[in-house]
Design an enzyme around this catalytic site. Sequence first.
Site, PDB file in Angstrom:
ATOM      1  CB  ILE A  23       5.314  -3.198 -13.618  1.00 16.60           C
ATOM      2  CG1 ILE A  23       4.918  -4.288 -12.625  1.00 16.60           C
ATOM      3  CG2 ILE A  23       4.754  -3.488 -15.014  1.00 16.60           C
ATOM      4  CD1 ILE A  23       3.418  -4.392 -12.344  1.00 16.60           C
ATOM      5  CB  THR A  46       6.665   4.148  -5.011  1.00 18.25           C
ATOM      6  OG1 THR A  46       6.104   4.072  -6.330  1.00 18.25           O
ATOM      7  CG2 THR A  46       5.623   4.705  -4.054  1.00 18.25           C
ATOM      8  N   GLY A  47       9.224   4.950  -7.131  1.00 16.47           N
ATOM      9  CA  GLY A  47      10.215   4.389  -8.057  1.00 16.47           C
ATOM     10  C   GLY A  47      11.620   4.800  -7.654  1.00 16.47           C
ATOM     11  CB  SER A 132      -6.468  -9.287  -9.478  1.00 20.17           C
ATOM     12  OG  SER A 132      -5.540  -9.023  -8.453  1.00 20.17           O
ATOM     13  CE1 TYR A 155      -3.419   0.024  -6.667  1.00 22.84           C
ATOM     14  CE2 TYR A 155      -4.438  -2.125  -6.294  1.00 22.84           C
ATOM     15  CZ  TYR A 155      -3.564  -1.305  -7.001  1.00 22.84           C
ATOM     16  OH  TYR A 155      -2.837  -1.840  -8.052  1.00 22.84           O
ATOM     17  CG  ASN A 216      -0.390 -10.253   6.308  1.00 28.07           C
ATOM     18  OD1 ASN A 216       0.254  -9.847   5.351  1.00 28.07           O
ATOM     19  ND2 ASN A 216      -0.172  -9.839   7.537  1.00 28.07           N
TER      20      ASN A 216
HETATM   21  P1  NAD Z   1       5.855   0.758  -8.345  1.00 27.16           P
HETATM   22  O1  NAD Z   1       5.525   1.544  -7.123  1.00 27.16           O
HETATM   23  O2  NAD Z   1       7.149   0.006  -8.379  1.00 27.16           O
HETATM   24  O3  NAD Z   1       5.804   1.697  -9.635  1.00 27.16           O
HETATM   25  C1  NAD Z   1       4.939   2.805  -9.743  1.00 27.16           C
HETATM   26  C2  NAD Z   1       5.745   3.958 -10.347  1.00 27.16           C
HETATM   27  O4  NAD Z   1       4.861   5.077 -10.525  1.00 27.16           O
HETATM   28  C3  NAD Z   1       6.880   4.420  -9.452  1.00 27.16           C
HETATM   29  O5  NAD Z   1       8.072   4.542 -10.208  1.00 27.16           O
HETATM   30  C4  NAD Z   1       6.413   5.774  -8.929  1.00 27.16           C
HETATM   31  O6  NAD Z   1       7.488   6.655  -8.615  1.00 27.16           O
HETATM   32  C5  NAD Z   1       5.548   6.241 -10.078  1.00 27.16           C
HETATM   33  N1  NAD Z   1       4.565   7.228  -9.637  1.00 27.16           N
HETATM   34  C6  NAD Z   1       3.742   7.156  -8.551  1.00 27.16           C
HETATM   35  N2  NAD Z   1       3.015   8.261  -8.432  1.00 27.16           N
HETATM   36  C7  NAD Z   1       3.356   9.067  -9.478  1.00 27.16           C
HETATM   37  C8  NAD Z   1       2.957  10.364  -9.893  1.00 27.16           C
HETATM   38  N3  NAD Z   1       2.054  11.082  -9.192  1.00 27.16           N
HETATM   39  N4  NAD Z   1       3.515  10.887 -11.020  1.00 27.16           N
HETATM   40  C9  NAD Z   1       4.444  10.190 -11.711  1.00 27.16           C
HETATM   41  N5  NAD Z   1       4.874   8.959 -11.356  1.00 27.16           N
HETATM   42  C10 NAD Z   1       4.336   8.407 -10.247  1.00 27.16           C
HETATM   43  O7  NAD Z   1       4.625  -0.224  -8.602  1.00 27.16           O
HETATM   44  P2  NAD Z   1       4.456  -1.441  -9.632  1.00 27.16           P
HETATM   45  O8  NAD Z   1       4.250  -2.666  -8.842  1.00 27.16           O
HETATM   46  O9  NAD Z   1       5.506  -1.397 -10.669  1.00 27.16           O
HETATM   47  O10 NAD Z   1       3.035  -1.071 -10.277  1.00 27.16           O
HETATM   48  C11 NAD Z   1       2.894  -0.514 -11.575  1.00 27.16           C
HETATM   49  C12 NAD Z   1       1.414  -0.439 -11.909  1.00 27.16           C
HETATM   50  O11 NAD Z   1       0.846  -1.753 -11.914  1.00 27.16           O
HETATM   51  C13 NAD Z   1       0.565   0.367 -10.932  1.00 27.16           C
HETATM   52  O12 NAD Z   1      -0.436   1.056 -11.658  1.00 27.16           O
HETATM   53  C14 NAD Z   1      -0.054  -0.691 -10.050  1.00 27.16           C
HETATM   54  O13 NAD Z   1      -1.250  -0.262  -9.456  1.00 27.16           O
HETATM   55  C15 NAD Z   1      -0.284  -1.788 -11.059  1.00 27.16           C
HETATM   56  N6  NAD Z   1      -0.399  -3.136 -10.489  1.00 27.16           N
HETATM   57  C16 NAD Z   1       0.672  -3.720  -9.900  1.00 27.16           C
HETATM   58  C17 NAD Z   1       0.543  -5.008  -9.394  1.00 27.16           C
HETATM   59  C18 NAD Z   1       1.702  -5.718  -8.749  1.00 27.16           C
HETATM   60  O14 NAD Z   1       1.521  -6.859  -8.332  1.00 27.16           O
HETATM   61  N7  NAD Z   1       2.883  -5.132  -8.643  1.00 27.16           N
HETATM   62  C19 NAD Z   1      -0.691  -5.684  -9.460  1.00 27.16           C
HETATM   63  C20 NAD Z   1      -1.768  -5.035 -10.045  1.00 27.16           C
HETATM   64  C21 NAD Z   1      -1.607  -3.770 -10.583  1.00 27.16           C
END
Ligand code: NAD
Length: 325
Positions: A23, A46-47, A132, A155, A216
């Site tokens: 995102i 995770t990025g 959500s 989480y 699942n």
């Molecule tokens: P993602 O894992 O692709 O992105 C998360 C990013 O945060 C990664 O680039 C990771 O390296 C970075 N990160 C993690 N820990 C870190 C730290 N300690 N310091 C600095 N950077 C750190 O996940 P995403 O799906 O892009 O999610 C982005 C946000 O949206 C998150 O907060 C997630 O909880 C939230 N979210 C995502 C979804 C979804 O469906 N993807 C749904 C609800 C909420």
Amino acid sequence: MGTDGGQAAPGAGVLVTGGAGFIGSNLVEAFLERGFRVRCLDDFSTGKRENVAPFLPNPRFELIEGDVRSLDTCLTACQGMDYVSHQAAWGSVPRSIAMPLQYEDINTRGTLNVMEAARRRGARRFVYASSSSVYGDDPRLPKKEGQEGRVISPYALTKRCAEEYARLYKGLYGLPTVGLRYFNVFGRRQDPKGQYAAVIPRFVKALLAGEAPVINGDGSYSRDFTYVANVVQANLKAFSAPPEAWGRVFNIAYGGRVTLLELYNVIADALGVRVPPRFGPARAGDIPHSFADIGAAREMLGYAPEWDFRRGIMDTIAWYRETLA
Ligand code: NAD
């Protein structure tokens, strides 16, 4: 400092934490296109470097490799920034059940550090990703802000904590916080690899390889799958959120319902693959149905999602076809 609002004041600065993630990198791309200066703070846990590589030559882009668990790093990252879009966190309900302590440190303490840094540096808005999953065990549909149940995973608890801190930071210190409860986001650059991959990339990856993905549960669980462009719009709208919206949190979804079996069929049809799915046990911590009422975001933020599930999934499948081929 730029002028207020989401109409990109040329030169206004935005910090995107987690900007190397799925995102976050879509947000960075969109903010650069709209003329913002963008700083990304990410520890690449995770990025991916390839997600930010295209932005590195842009003089309006800056990368800080660092960890939100360090307050000093967050203070440096927030320096001179008008807006903060806080996305850094570890996702995945099952992984949080396996590693609750990391989730407390990264998601809860990390969010508090970024929020505190945004406060000390005088950010105009602190916009952050909630989920959500905070609706927990409340069975009512559609999900509506104010009707949360008890959370059922670490989480979800970290996201609840973030929301409560954001409410407090508005009330105690006047920080203009805006929470966005994302519902199952999908789109370009969502990681299809690993045991904790989200359902859409997992299904597409398996079907592209001609393998049967595991569903699942019995396939009847439903989700309000939300294309990432809608999430980008929500973040932009939140930058100009009026004071009535501060301290609050909003459902960000499309406002539709797709079962996992329907999802499977749409992807299989689009790929022209005929493999019957396999069914596995339902997972602990998963809520059976998530379907959002997005009325509050429409009214208070002016959020109007433009991408429905069908259009979004076709774009996403086309992207995986190119990148996974
Ligand atoms: P993602 O894992 O692709 O992105 C998360 C990013 O945060 C990664 O680039 C990771 O390296 C970075 N990160 C993690 N820990 C870190 C730290 N300690 N310091 C600095 N950077 C750190 O996940 P995403 O799906 O892009 O999610 C982005 C946000 O949206 C998150 O907060 C997630 O909880 C939230 N979210 C995502 C979804 C979804 O469906 N993807 C749904 C609800 C909420």
